[in-house]
Design an enzyme around this catalytic site. Structure first.
Site, PDB file in Angstrom:
ATOM      1  CE  LYS C 196       0.618  17.257 -59.221  1.00 32.05           C
ATOM      2  NZ  LYS C 196       0.671  17.716 -61.060  1.00 32.05           N
ATOM      3  N   GLY C 248      -7.300  24.024 -58.037  1.00 38.37           N
ATOM      4  CA  GLY C 248      -8.261  23.290 -59.626  1.00 38.37           C
ATOM      5  C   GLY C 248      -8.358  23.002 -59.257  1.00 38.37           C
ATOM      6  CB  SER C 249     -10.862  21.042 -60.687  1.00 41.16           C
ATOM      7  OG  SER C 249     -11.316  19.521 -60.255  1.00 41.16           O
ATOM      8  CB  THR C 250     -15.278  22.730 -58.024  1.00 36.78           C
ATOM      9  OG1 THR C 250     -15.339  23.905 -57.887  1.00 36.78           O
ATOM     10  CG2 THR C 250     -16.234  21.825 -56.895  1.00 36.78           C
ATOM     11  N   GLY C 253     -10.796  18.914 -55.861  1.00 36.06           N
ATOM     12  CA  GLY C 253     -10.790  19.272 -54.200  1.00 36.06           C
ATOM     13  C   GLY C 253     -11.597  18.520 -53.612  1.00 36.06           C
ATOM     14  CD  GLU C 270      -7.609  29.878 -53.146  1.00 34.08           C
ATOM     15  OE1 GLU C 270      -8.555  30.555 -53.321  1.00 34.08           O
ATOM     16  OE2 GLU C 270      -7.451  30.754 -51.981  1.00 34.08           O
ATOM     17  CB  CYS C 304     -10.242  29.637 -60.934  1.00 33.22           C
ATOM     18  SG  CYS C 304      -9.217  30.270 -60.261  1.00 33.22           S
ATOM     19  CD  GLU C 401     -13.763  26.069 -63.803  1.00 30.33           C
ATOM     20  OE1 GLU C 401     -13.502  25.022 -63.118  1.00 30.33           O
ATOM     21  OE2 GLU C 401     -13.192  27.650 -63.536  1.00 30.33           O
TER      22      GLU C 401
END
Lengths: 299, 317, 491
Positions: C196, C248-250, C253, C270, C304, C401
């Site tokens: 996706k 993507g973002s933490t 995640g 990641e 990132c 971030e």
């Protein structure tokens, strides 16, 4: 005055320099900005002949070319200077007359510099006496590589004094220095010793001018300007024969030193065949048709 | 801190005289009723091992462990979340020193642990037997444990060579990937093989330069807790291995959720516990290693708790 | 918006400006509408829903793309499972590799088209798409193609086995490159894929589907589903998926790691970063300044591993900041399709809003903000490159971030102080070190808790080089030999 030591010059990382240069080369200069750049390049050329076979006749022809680059293209500038050996200064001076084009003379036992200092100084005085507006000296690379920085420095100081009113360009012959760190150090040393311009190469050694070497020298000029407020000029010489490459140099100049250096007063190309390629590109811009060398004079 | 806990229901051990004799040679386990002519045995108090010290639990709580015959073998410290917190602090403080120790030194120290265990082998055989392991199996387990330590001692200065890499990148750079310990690792030891299982769980963690907080098997904690005595006499720096005993149900969540723990190794196959651990681990993106069954020693268990660090540097003049 | 403060500063406001140099787009085909790529065919979504993807540089709609719902995800996973069972897992590894080589070659042949679409859909400068994203994407396929029949050599004493169906969810900052990072190793290891792309940058993934068709890849081996977070969640939660790979973002995640609890799905994550870029006084300063620029302004800072925290040694701080400010004056912000653009459009309105909130916050926190004062185009989403000085470790612009062209600058005095500040973060993706002293690089590099260390360089990527973070920056590595294990069962 004391010559700067190697550790007084900033470190240089070659891969980083190469990457920065790649960015300059990725700039796409088109249309009006290209025409403007091409005209600026022409005005910054030191049209050069430095051959053992040079004769007064050859120099006269070169001076004609310098003054009238291509008559069918109106409104183009003349080159900045004609660069010759001392023996040809008088001939060039006479041929150029009141054109406003400067006469630059190499000196100091060009290209090797392998002569006693007093001989080198005499040569400068001779060339200046014959009417040279600018002196392109070579540094003593042997002494520099030997670590005798003070001797190299003192010699430049003496040459500057011998020049009197004439502008002094100091050729580092970067192709013989071996590393960008040394280029940076030699640039600083030459500027502190009084150079009006620093110049990459004699054109007799490969590699001659490269963009990475020129960038390091431009950055040295910038830092020297930060420190002292004195502007020093830059002259890459040798190996720049294509208009596209010359434009990349201008991009590099623009993005490193900015507006103040974007003129023949502060930036020169030492070149013998660059002018014709620039002319061809200008003609192409004007007509939209790719050009042939047969239509441009080779002097 | 060092409050004495009065244990209720201390029972008399009914081990045979021969066994009692054997145990008396090492740390005396059996709380034997002495025959008239023999002196009263000194029973060992099992404590926690945190930061190179042997404290009792700050909570003052205990739980009893029954031996194979259903008698109370020992009163164990029932470690609290605060004990765990102290252990994590110790492990964190010890981490940079242990991670920075040379691979050679880590190998020497693990080998030293093996040496010390060899010297105390009988004590551990006795402890295993007390918990119902037959004598031959107990001996086998102890020797296997020693061999496991020697095995990982040998890996400390080799796994890096086998699993690191120089990567041929296309640009003008030198690029290499090395392994570095993930950090502080919490370990839930399995039920099987009280000694061997425990050592198999922590040895690869320590061999790779991590520091650990390990929870001994709740049903069978004696050997793991006694192992602290071996570690303590083996040049293992304080805080590198911390050993707790207690109720797994009470502590597992702490082991999984603590924000300063970088990885958790959980031995066991309780599906709901595994789910809970993985959920809690997400709080700080903890690495989760689930071992549903015991796994024989191999270097991949060292790699499970290693990070790969890749470094780039220009190649130029 | 103060100017550089060196005693003798330079003027980059030159009379000579670069004329527009737009990349031509007439060779690029973007359809009005894209369906889902399932089982080797473009099929209409069962959800019946479509959404627009826009060009963030001018807010114009580029295409309508399908929104995959739960039923579509189920169909794609079934198709991937079927392809895995009947074709892909049975194929000779060398043949599998040859398909992947084909994909690499077709991307190379169509590179410029991909670059243009990447730039239009995501806002990144054409120069970066052309010189970085697309060549690297092709290189990834080429690299992993060769692994397909060599896996036994990568893991001593193990017999690697494929996992099955890999569900892959990728971000919007490097759309095609991230697809390559995910798909190439998955296929090489014998898995099939449901991928996706991000909601705001679906087009190059759909173009990649065309490449899969052109390569005659067996139907169902790669399925591409466009959609939003709900599509991603359906992939994560699908019970017949064996592996989840997410970039993507933490925060997302974390949600995924939780969602996978209690399942036997393998996963790699990641996630975010807040990399420290440490400049020591003995560094090659001019190259360091360039490195700082590249670290934070590459891809509008939508990276990132961006070097978003500059730690500069006090004795050179003034020089570095002055040079940085002068360098920033030569950065060209504008039309991403102009070959001279250095900083393109912010990827979406939502992301711009997030960045702007941080710019406000930084100033509220008392930090000093510097921008060159360039004018933004009228339409589209733009953020001028920004520096914050006078910041402290406690500031949120230092801790969080931002994912934009915003650099927080701090100073340090000693090596230990630099390392302590660098590591004082929940993240651990990357870090930079600038010094001329080799011994210091190894010392600081070893102490930095991060998965990628760039010494005297920054933001370099290569298919052979493992990438991934420590701590909350993720789990696992992508790239290189290390990237294989994420797609294999090694037991």
């Amino acid at each position: 005055m004391i010559a700067p030591k190697p550790d007084q010059a900033p470190r240089v990382d070659q891969v980083g320099v190469d990457e920065r240069v790649a960015r300059f080369r990725a700039r796409s200069i088109k249309k009006a900005s290209k025409v403007e750049a091409l005209n600026l390049v022409l005005s910054q050329i030191d049209l050069t002949t430095l051959e053992g076979q040079d004769t007064p006749g050859k120099v006269r022809q070169l001076c004609q070319k310098a003054m009238r680059l291509h008559d069918s293209l109106p409104d183009i500038p003349h080159v900045a200077a004609v660069c010759v050996y001392p023996m040809m200064v008088a001939e060039a001076k006479k041929a150029l007359g009141a054109s406003g084009i400067k006469v630059a003379s190499v000196a100091t036992s060009f290209p090797s510099g392998m002569a006693p200092s007093d001989v080198k100084l005499e040569e400068i005085k001779l060339a200046v006496g014959l009417g040279a507006d600018e002196i392109d000296m070579v540094i003593s690379r042997g002494k520099f590589l030997e670590g005798k920085y003070q001797e190299v420095f003192d010699e430049i100081v003496a040459c500057k004094e011998a020049c009197g009113e004439a502008h002094l360009k100091v050729i580092l012959e970067t192709g013989e220095l071996g590393a960008l760190d040394r280029v940076r150090h030699a640039s600083l040393l030459a500027m502190q010793a009084g150079a009006d311009f620093i110049k990459t190469s004699t054109g007799k050694i490969q590699p001659a001018a490269t963009m990475p070497v020129t960038l390091v020298m431009l950055q040295a000029i910038r830092d020297y300007y930060y420190d002292t407020g004195r502007m020093v000029g830059m002259k890459p010489a040798g190996g720049i024969s294509k208009a596209k490459l010359a434009i990349h140099y201008l991009v590099m100049l623009r993005e490193t030193l900015g507006e103040a250096w974007m003129s023949p007063e502060w930036f020169r190309f030492g070149a013998s065949s660059l002018a014709n390629d620039v002319l061809m590109q200008l003609q192409k811009q004007r007509t939209g048709i790719y050009q042939s060398e047969d239509y441009f004079s080779k002097d | 801190m060092d409050k004495t806990v009065k244990a209720e229901g201390r029972s008399i051990d009914s081990a045979s005289p021969r066994e009692a004799q054997s145990a008396a040679k090492s740390a005396r386990l059996a709380r034997a009723k002495p025959p008239a002519a023999i002196r009263l045995g000194i029973a060992k108090t099992y404590k926690l091992y945190i930061n190179g010290k042997f404290p009792r639990t700050e909570s003052g709580r205990y739980f009893t462990v029954a031996d194979a015959k259903g008698n109370i073998a020992a009163n164990m410290c029932r470690a609290s979340r605060k004990d765990f917190r102290e252990a994590v602090l110790a492990a964190r403080a010890a981490f940079s020193g242990w991670a920075g120790a040379s691979a050679y030194l880590r190998g020497q120290i693990l080998y030293r642990v093996a040496e010390m265990l060899e010297a105390r082998a009988e004590q551990f055989v006795a402890e295993l037997k007390l918990m119902g392991v037959d004598k031959r199996a107990a001996s086998r387990e102890v020797t296997a444990t020693i061999d496991c330590l020697v095995y990982y001692a040998g890996w400390t200065d080799k796994y890096q060579q086998v699993f690191s890499a120089v990567n041929p990148v296309a640009s003008s750079h030198f690029n290499f990937s090395i392994l570095e310990p993930v950090g502080v690792v919490s370990v839930l030891a399995g039920r099987e093989n009280a000694l061997l299982g425990f050592v198999e769980a922590i040895a690869p963690v320590i061999a790779g330069g991590n520091t650990a907080i390990a929870l001994a098997s709740e049903q069978n904690p004696l050997c793991a807790v006694s192992l602290a005595e071996v570690l303590h006499s083996s040049d293992v720096p304080a805080g590198v291995i911390n050993i707790l005993s207690g109720y797994r149900k009470e502590l597992a969540e702490q082991f999984a959720s603590h924000m300063d723990v970088n990885a958790i190794i959980a031995n066991g196959d309780d599906a709901s516990e595994i789910k809970m651990i993985q959920e809690q681990a997400a709080n700080n993106i903890k690495r989760v290693i689930i071992r549903k069954k015991p796994v024989a020693p191999d270097p991949y268990q060292i790699i499970d708790v290693q990070e790969t660090k890749t470094t780039w540097h220009p190649i130029g003049g | 918006m103060n100017k550089a403060t060196a005693p003798h500063s330079l003027n980059f406001d030159t009379g000579w400006a670069y004329s527009p140099a737009p990349e031509s787009i007439d060779h690029v085909e973007i359809k009005d509408q894209y369906k889902l790529f399932i089982g080797g065919k473009f099929v209409a979504p069962k959800s019946g829903k479509y959404f627009d993807t826009i060009n963030p540089a001018n807010e114009k709609v580029l295409a309508r793309v399908a929104h995959a719902g739960v039923a579509d995800v189920d169909r794609a996973v079934k198709s991937a499972r079927d392809a895995y069972d009947t074709v892909w897992s049975k194929m000779k590894p060398a043949e599998r590799g040859k398909y992947i080589y084909r994909i690499a070659r077709i991307i190379q042949e169509r590179a410029r088209e991909f670059a243009v679409i990447e730039s239009m859909d995501g806002g990144k400068p054409i120069r970066e798409a052309r010189d970085v994203d697309i060549p690297l994407a092709a290189a990834h396929f080429f690299y992993y193609a060769g692994w397909a029949d060599k896996l036994d050599y990568a893991f001593p004493c193990r017999t690697p086995q494929s996992l099955g169906v890999a569900g892959q969810i990728i971000p919007w900052n490097f759309p095609l490159l991230m697809a390559a990072w995910k798909i190439a190793p998955a296929l090489a290891c014998g898995n099939t894929v449901v991928l996706k792309p991000a909601e705001t940058t679906p087009l190059t993934a759909l173009k990649l589907a065309e490449v899969m068709e052109a390569a005659d890849l067996p139907p169902g081996v790669v399925n591409i589903l466009t959609g939003d977070g709900s599509t991603g969640a359906a992939i994560v939660n699908h019970e017949d998926v064996n592996k989840i790979a997410f970039t993507g973002s933490t925060n997302v995640g974390r949600i995924i790691q939780r969602a996978l609890a209690g399942t036997d799905k393998k996963y790699t994550l990641e996630l975010g970063g807040k990399a420290a870029n440490i400049v020591f006084a003995d560094a090659a300063i001019d190259q360091a300044v360039e490195g700082i620029v590249n670290a934070i302004f590459f891809n509008q800072g939508h990276v990132c591993c961006a070097g978003s925290r500059l730690l500069v040694q006090e004795s050179v701080a003034d020089e570095v900041v002055a040079k940085l400010k002068e360098r920033m004056q030569t950065l060209i912000v504008g039309d991403p399709l102009d070959k001279n653009t250095d900083i393109g459009a912010i990827n979406s309105a939502a992301q711009l809003e997030r960045i702007n909130a941080y710019l406000d916050l930084g100033q509220e926190e008392g930090a000093e903000m510097f921008q060159c004062g360039g004018k933004n185009p009228d339409k589209g989403y733009w953020c001028q490159p920004t520096l914050f000085t006078n910041v402290a470790q406690s500031h949120r612009i230092v801790r969080e971030e931002i994912f934009g062209p915003v650099l927080a600058i701090q100073t340090f005095r000693t090596l230990d102080e630099a390392v302590a500040k660098a590591n004082n973060t929940q993240y651990g993706l990357s870090g930079g070190i600038w010094t001329d002293k080799g011994a210091k690089i190894f010392n600081v590099g070893a102490k930095m808790r991060a998965g990628v260390i760039w010494a005297n360089t920054f933001n370099k990527f290569d298919p052979t080089s493992p990438f991934g973070g420590y701590k909350e920056s993720g789990i696992g590595r992508e790239g290189g030999m290390h990237g294989l294990s994420a797609y294999l069962d090694l037991h």
